[in-house]
Design an enzyme around this catalytic site. Structure first.
Site, PDB file in Angstrom:
ATOM      1  CB  CYS A  41      -0.902   0.014   1.227  1.00 49.40           C
ATOM      2  SG  CYS A  41      -2.031   1.436   1.263  1.00 49.40           S
ATOM      3  CB  CYS A  68      -6.828   0.343   1.782  1.00 46.19           C
ATOM      4  SG  CYS A  68      -5.881   1.788   1.256  1.00 46.19           S
ATOM      5  CB  CYS A  71      -3.290  -0.781  -1.447  1.00 49.17           C
ATOM      6  SG  CYS A  71      -4.123  -1.479  -0.002  1.00 49.17           S
ATOM      7  CB  CYS A 318     -17.200 -22.722  26.167  1.00 50.31           C
ATOM      8  SG  CYS A 318     -16.852 -21.292  25.131  1.00 50.31           S
ATOM      9  CD  GLU A 345      -8.439 -19.410  31.602  1.00 51.72           C
ATOM     10  OE1 GLU A 345      -9.321 -18.581  31.302  1.00 51.72           O
ATOM     11  OE2 GLU A 345      -8.652 -20.641  31.655  1.00 51.72           O
TER      12      GLU A 345
END
Length: 354
Positions: A41, A68, A71, A318, A345
């Protein structure tokens, strides 16, 4: 989203150097501008701390970033078919549109052909792309917290109706107050594992998910339909509380969340989620373990489905449920995130014992 620090540094250097060998390898999302780019870019390069890196365009779109305009990252690879170019342009002209097979017929294109060509270029179907773009509009509003008119102008809509339609595809309303609906507030939380979205009212946390999670649009839809709610960008004491606790969790290993939560689901789902809340930090349980604890040992598959329906990532853990053979199993936020959370954890729990 890419979380490996060495890889991020490598990609950032490629972005700074405009290294063409990395075009199509990663997409760089710029937090300050809300766009994502190719490595080459030509725009002024952002600071490293303002960059996120994604392996696919879909991930960047779902995280709330738009392509963008300089680009044009969705124009890669070069030499793509005119059909794909046309489809990308059509979505950018009308990102709130929900595409049907009949829409392709009007363009003189077979839906299967469009699906196949788009999949070949971007590793996602055209419908996936259009859905991700819609989701990005809502995420942009949540992330910035800007006034509706400012967001409308930034997204390039020439009339307010276009933005209202796009926003309401996700949030279930036009951006005007409604006396018939309750109001929930959505806010954006940056974390080391990527941005998260919280949805709260003044009293409870209803949803906490990674912004790039596939299926988030459906989760939001289920939430607002169940509560007959409108969702607008904003914060309350509850959203501030969960953001503070998440920061403590990631920085210092917080093991107990005190933000009041609301569990919305079937009686079976709630029974599963309540068991998940009993799994201590640093420990895991198997799907079979959870099935036994709720008194239904044959419900292993249903336990997995209930895990997938959990709308409170990290809080209702979960990610602490694994397969009986010790493998991680699936996770809505991605297996790499699950692995990171469990390792984090475990370290936090060990520190508490010292």
């Amino acid at each position: 989203m890419i979380n490996d620090e060495s890889k991020k540094r490598k990609y950032y250097q490629a972005l700074v150097n405009r290294d063409s060998t990395f075009d199509g390898i990663f997409f760089a999302a710029i937090k300050t501008t809300g766009v994502f780019c190719h490595a080459t870019c030509p725009a002024r390069k952002p600071n490293y701390e303002n960059c996120l890196f994604f392996e696919t365009a879909e991930e960047a779109l779902l995280a709330g970033f738009r392509p963008c305009k300089r680009c044009k990252p969705l124009s890669f690879p070069q030499g793509q078919s005119p059909l794909v170019q046309k489809m990308v342009a059509l979505v950018e002209e009308n990102p709130e549109k929900r595409w049907k097979d009949s829409d392709f017929s009007e363009l003189g294109v077979h839906a299967a052909t469009a699906r196949r060509q788009f999949k070949k270029n971007y590793n996602m179907t055209f419908v996936q792309y259009a859905r991700a773009r819609r989701m990005g509009i809502a995420m942009k509003s949540i992330r910035t917290g800007e006034k509706i008119i400012n967001t409308q102008i930034e997204l390039g809509y020439t009339s307010s109706s276009g933005f209202h339609d796009a926003f309401s595809k996700i949030m279930g309303r036009t951006p005007n107050m409604s006396k018939k609906m309750i109001t929930l507030y959505a806010s954006w939380i940056d974390t080391p594992l990527g941005p998260m979205v919280s949805i709260v009212d003044e009293n409870f946390l209803y949803l906490l998910e990674f912004a790039d999670r596939r299926g988030l649009e459906r989760e939001i839809e289920r939430l607002r339909n169940r509560l007959n709610a409108s969702i607008i960008p904003g914060t309350t004491d509850r959203s501030n509380q969960i953001e503070s606790e998440l920061n403590h969790y990631f920085d210092k290993g917080l093991t107990l969340f005190k933000t009041p939560i609301m569990l919305l689901g079937s009686d079976f789902q709630k029974s599963v989620w309540k068991q998940l809340l009993t799994i201590r930090t640093g420990e895991t349980a198997t799907y079979k373990d959870i099935a036994g604890l709720i008194g239904n040992p044959k419900a292993v598959r249903a336990i997995g489905n209930a895990n997938g329906a959990n709308q409170l990532a990290i809080i209702v853990p979960c990610h602490r449920v694994i397969q009986s053979d010790g493998t991680l199993g699936g996770y809505g936020g991605g297996v790499e995130r699950k692995k990171w959370l469990l390792t984090h954890e475990k370290t936090a729990a060990q520190c508490l014992l010292k």
